[in-house]
Design an enzyme around this catalytic site. Structure first.
Site, short mmCIF file in Angstrom:
data_model
loop_
_atom_site.label_atom_id
_atom_site.label_comp_id
_atom_site.label_asym_id
_atom_site.label_seq_id
_atom_site.Cartn_x
_atom_site.Cartn_y
_atom_site.Cartn_z
N THR A 138 0.81 -1.20 0.00
CA THR A 138 0.00 0.00 0.00
C THR A 138 0.85 1.26 0.00
OG1 THR A 138 -1.55 1.24 1.38
CG2 THR A 138 -0.12 -0.26 2.53
N GLU A 140 0.21 3.57 1.98
CA GLU A 140 0.16 4.10 3.36
C GLU A 140 1.48 3.91 4.10
OE1 GLU A 140 -3.30 3.46 5.68
OE2 GLU A 140 -4.65 3.61 3.95
P1 NAD Z 1 -9.67 -7.35 1.96
O1 NAD Z 1 -9.69 -6.98 3.40
O2 NAD Z 1 -10.87 -7.05 1.12
O3 NAD Z 1 -9.36 -8.91 1.79
C1 NAD Z 1 -8.35 -9.55 2.52
C2 NAD Z 1 -8.45 -11.05 2.24
O4 NAD Z 1 -7.40 -11.70 2.96
C3 NAD Z 1 -9.76 -11.67 2.71
O5 NAD Z 1 -10.25 -12.55 1.73
C4 NAD Z 1 -9.37 -12.42 3.98
O6 NAD Z 1 -10.19 -13.54 4.24
C5 NAD Z 1 -7.93 -12.83 3.66
N1 NAD Z 1 -7.12 -13.06 4.86
C6 NAD Z 1 -7.00 -12.25 5.94
N2 NAD Z 1 -6.20 -12.82 6.87
C7 NAD Z 1 -5.78 -13.99 6.34
C8 NAD Z 1 -4.92 -15.02 6.80
N3 NAD Z 1 -4.32 -14.96 8.01
N4 NAD Z 1 -4.70 -16.09 6.00
C9 NAD Z 1 -5.29 -16.17 4.77
N5 NAD Z 1 -6.14 -15.23 4.30
C10 NAD Z 1 -6.38 -14.15 5.06
O7 NAD Z 1 -8.37 -6.65 1.36
P2 NAD Z 1 -8.15 -5.89 -0.03
O8 NAD Z 1 -8.68 -4.51 0.08
O9 NAD Z 1 -8.59 -6.78 -1.13
O10 NAD Z 1 -6.55 -5.77 -0.02
C11 NAD Z 1 -5.74 -6.82 -0.54
C12 NAD Z 1 -4.27 -6.43 -0.40
O11 NAD Z 1 -4.04 -5.21 -1.11
C13 NAD Z 1 -3.84 -6.16 1.04
O12 NAD Z 1 -2.55 -6.67 1.21
C14 NAD Z 1 -3.84 -4.63 1.15
O13 NAD Z 1 -2.90 -4.18 2.10
C15 NAD Z 1 -3.44 -4.24 -0.26
N6 NAD Z 1 -3.92 -2.94 -0.71
C16 NAD Z 1 -5.25 -2.60 -0.62
C17 NAD Z 1 -5.69 -1.38 -1.12
C18 NAD Z 1 -7.15 -0.97 -1.07
O14 NAD Z 1 -7.48 0.17 -1.39
N7 NAD Z 1 -8.07 -1.86 -0.70
C19 NAD Z 1 -4.78 -0.49 -1.70
C20 NAD Z 1 -3.42 -0.86 -1.76
C21 NAD Z 1 -3.01 -2.09 -1.29
O1 DAU Z 2 -4.18 3.91 0.43
C1 DAU Z 2 -4.42 2.54 0.32
C2 DAU Z 2 -5.26 2.08 1.48
O2 DAU Z 2 -6.57 2.56 1.26
C3 DAU Z 2 -5.27 0.58 1.68
O3 DAU Z 2 -3.97 0.15 1.99
C4 DAU Z 2 -6.23 0.18 2.80
O4 DAU Z 2 -6.29 -1.22 2.94
C5 DAU Z 2 -7.60 0.73 2.46
O5 DAU Z 2 -8.51 0.43 3.49
C6 DAU Z 2 -7.53 2.24 2.22
O6 DAU Z 2 -7.25 2.94 3.46
P1 DAU Z 2 -8.00 4.30 3.85
O7 DAU Z 2 -7.91 4.50 5.30
O8 DAU Z 2 -7.57 5.42 2.97
O9 DAU Z 2 -9.49 3.89 3.38
P2 DAU Z 2 -10.94 4.08 4.05
O10 DAU Z 2 -11.95 3.69 3.03
O11 DAU Z 2 -11.03 3.48 5.40
O12 DAU Z 2 -11.02 5.67 4.23
C7 DAU Z 2 -10.84 6.55 3.13
C8 DAU Z 2 -10.95 7.98 3.67
O13 DAU Z 2 -12.30 8.20 4.09
C9 DAU Z 2 -10.09 8.23 4.89
O14 DAU Z 2 -9.61 9.57 4.83
C10 DAU Z 2 -11.06 8.09 6.07
C11 DAU Z 2 -12.38 8.55 5.47
N1 DAU Z 2 -13.60 7.92 6.02
C12 DAU Z 2 -13.66 6.57 6.06
C13 DAU Z 2 -14.78 5.94 6.56
C14 DAU Z 2 -14.85 4.43 6.63
C15 DAU Z 2 -14.66 8.71 6.42
O15 DAU Z 2 -14.62 9.96 6.36
N2 DAU Z 2 -15.79 8.09 6.91
C16 DAU Z 2 -15.88 6.72 7.01
O16 DAU Z 2 -16.93 6.22 7.49
#
Ligand code: NAD
Ligand code: DAU
Length: 359
Positions: A138, A140
């Site tokens: 990520t 982050e």
């Molecule tokens: P998600 O939370 O939607 O899914 C995570 C998955 O991992 C789930 O299917 C869960 O069951 C599985 N999991 C959790 N713990 C586990 C364990 N101990 N063993 C096996 N499986 C396990 O996550 P996502 O949003 O799809 O993110 C996927 C990856 O991408 C993560 O590594 C996250 O850090 C990274 N990422 C996410 C974002 C975003 O915006 N969502 C952005 C950049 C990077």
């Molecule tokens: O930047 C990549 C990351 O983006 C990933 O690594 C994380 O797994 C993913 O969850 C996401 O993190 P954020 O904290 O940016 O995402 P989130 O959707 O939780 O929040 C986005 C922004 O919105 C953040 O500034 C917090 C704000 N927010 C979030 C929620 C859930 C609100 O204002 N209200 C809310 O209820």
């Protein structure tokens, strides 16, 4: 070594999009996909229902922290690559309960690296050079930007601010060390905020859509001016496919959409689209916007400089925010039963805990 990809966390948001996209785009490659997932609250096999009987798809219900099981899976499937998505991913949950993040994101990644190493070392020399361990991370890990700071590049120092980002940063460091110390052919991607189908509705965009359709408040943390750089999930998947195919081992690649928006801009955009596609009986969705107590340690701004992957691997996103967000809202309108099923008892408990304390 077999033409097999071992995908961890393939039942989550990005992992399930990656698997579905793989079968859409890479059919000619006849790759077998093994999805290894512990099915935590965020994992959902409904996302992959259409593949349940696909001859090239396998599901393994397993926890990446189980060392013996991970080694057994490498032995059984002999993969040519690992794409490691599995993680605890919600920043707010990491503030309430950081231990799960330490366990899965750090211990789990370490366990997987160990199992991959053991398998990789025993491969014939020719296969060792072809094997890849792709770690999905990520933006982050880089911390928070000021309004005038340049976007994060691959050389920006790590300054994680939440238990979630600290655990991801630790996992990135372990992956880096396995390349430098042992020569394991690793690749790391650091991506900005994704959005799109199958996004768990604890996160900003799907939460706002679901709450709006339920006529519930749209909770904005703090002043709503925190900035995120949004990327449509299928563009993240295409970037990962590109890095897997052509990335230089030991390198990291930043992935982003050049779509910097404040949270308020995102929520107003969602309200506008919903006002057209699913108008309320009376009034507009903006009336549901409610400012609530801020997230502790809330990072102000993320932005990605993606020139390295664009220049070196020729990747570009296909969607703008305008096109991607319309598709996303339409998907949630067409799949309301998916959201209803996901927002079960444990989701309601989380909602009460997280938003109760912000009232
Ligand atoms: P998600 O939370 O939607 O899914 C995570 C998955 O991992 C789930 O299917 C869960 O069951 C599985 N999991 C959790 N713990 C586990 C364990 N101990 N063993 C096996 N499986 C396990 O996550 P996502 O949003 O799809 O993110 C996927 C990856 O991408 C993560 O590594 C996250 O850090 C990274 N990422 C996410 C974002 C975003 O915006 N969502 C952005 C950049 C990077
Ligand atoms: O930047 C990549 C990351 O983006 C990933 O690594 C994380 O797994 C993913 O969850 C996401 O993190 P954020 O904290 O940016 O995402 P989130 O959707 O939780 O929040 C986005 C922004 O919105 C953040 O500034 C917090 C704000 N927010 C979030 C929620 C859930 C609100 O204002 N209200 C809310 O209820």
């Amino acid at each position: 070594m077999q033409n097999t990809l071992l995908i961890t966390g393939g039942a989550g948001f990005i992992g399930s999009n990656f698997i579905l996209e793989w079968f859409n785009k890479e059919l000619e490659s006849a790759t077998t996909i093994v999805n290894v997932d512990a099915l935590t609250y965020a994992g959902n096999l409904m996302n992959l229902l259409e593949l349940a009987h696909h001859p090239l798809y396998r599901f393994e219900h397993a926890d990446i922290c189980e060392a013996e099981k991970m080694s057994a899976l490498f032995e059984q499937y002999q993969p040519r690559a690992v794409v490691h998505f599995a993680a605890e991913t919600h920043v707010d949950r990491s503030i309430v309960g950081p231990e799960a993040f330490l366990r899965t994101n750090v211990q789990g990644t370490f366990t997987l690296l160990q199992a991959a190493m053991k398998y990789w070392k025993a491969l014939p020399a020719a296969d060792r050079g072809l094997f890849r361990f792709l770690h999905v991370s990520t933006d982050e890990v880089y911390g928070s930007l000021g309004p005038e700071d340049p976007p994060f590049s691959e050389t920006t120092p790590f300054q994680p601010n939440s238990p979630y980002s600290a655990s991801k940063a630790a996992s990135d460091h372990f992956v880096r060390s396995y390349y430098h110390t042992y020569g394991l052919p690793t690749l790391t991607t650091n991506c900005s905020n994704n959005y799109g189908p199958y996004h768990f509705p604890e996160k900003l965009i799907p939460l706002m859509i679901a709450n709006a359709l339920d006529e519930k408040p749209l909770p904005i943390y703090g002043d709503g001016k925190n900035v995120r750089d949004w990327l449509y999930v299928k563009d993240h998947c295409s970037a990962i496919r590109r890095v897997l195919a052509e990335g230089i081992v030991g390198e990291t690649y930043n992935i982003g959409g050049c779509n910097e928006l404040t949270n308020l801009q995102v929520v107003h955009t969602l309200c506008n689209i919903l006002n057209t596609l699913a108008p309320r009986k009376r009034g507009s969705y903006e009336e549901l916007i409610t400012f609530v107590k801020d997230r502790p340690g809330h990072d102000r701004r993320y932005a990605i400089n993606a020139t390295k992957i664009e220049r070196e691997l020729g990747w570009k996103p296909a969607e703008t925010f305008e096109t991607g967000i319309r598709k996303t809202v339409q998907w949630y309108l067409d799949n309301r039963t998916w959201t209803d099923k996901v927002r079960n008892g444990s989701y309601r408990q989380w909602e009460a805990l997280n938003y109760g304390q912000r009232a």
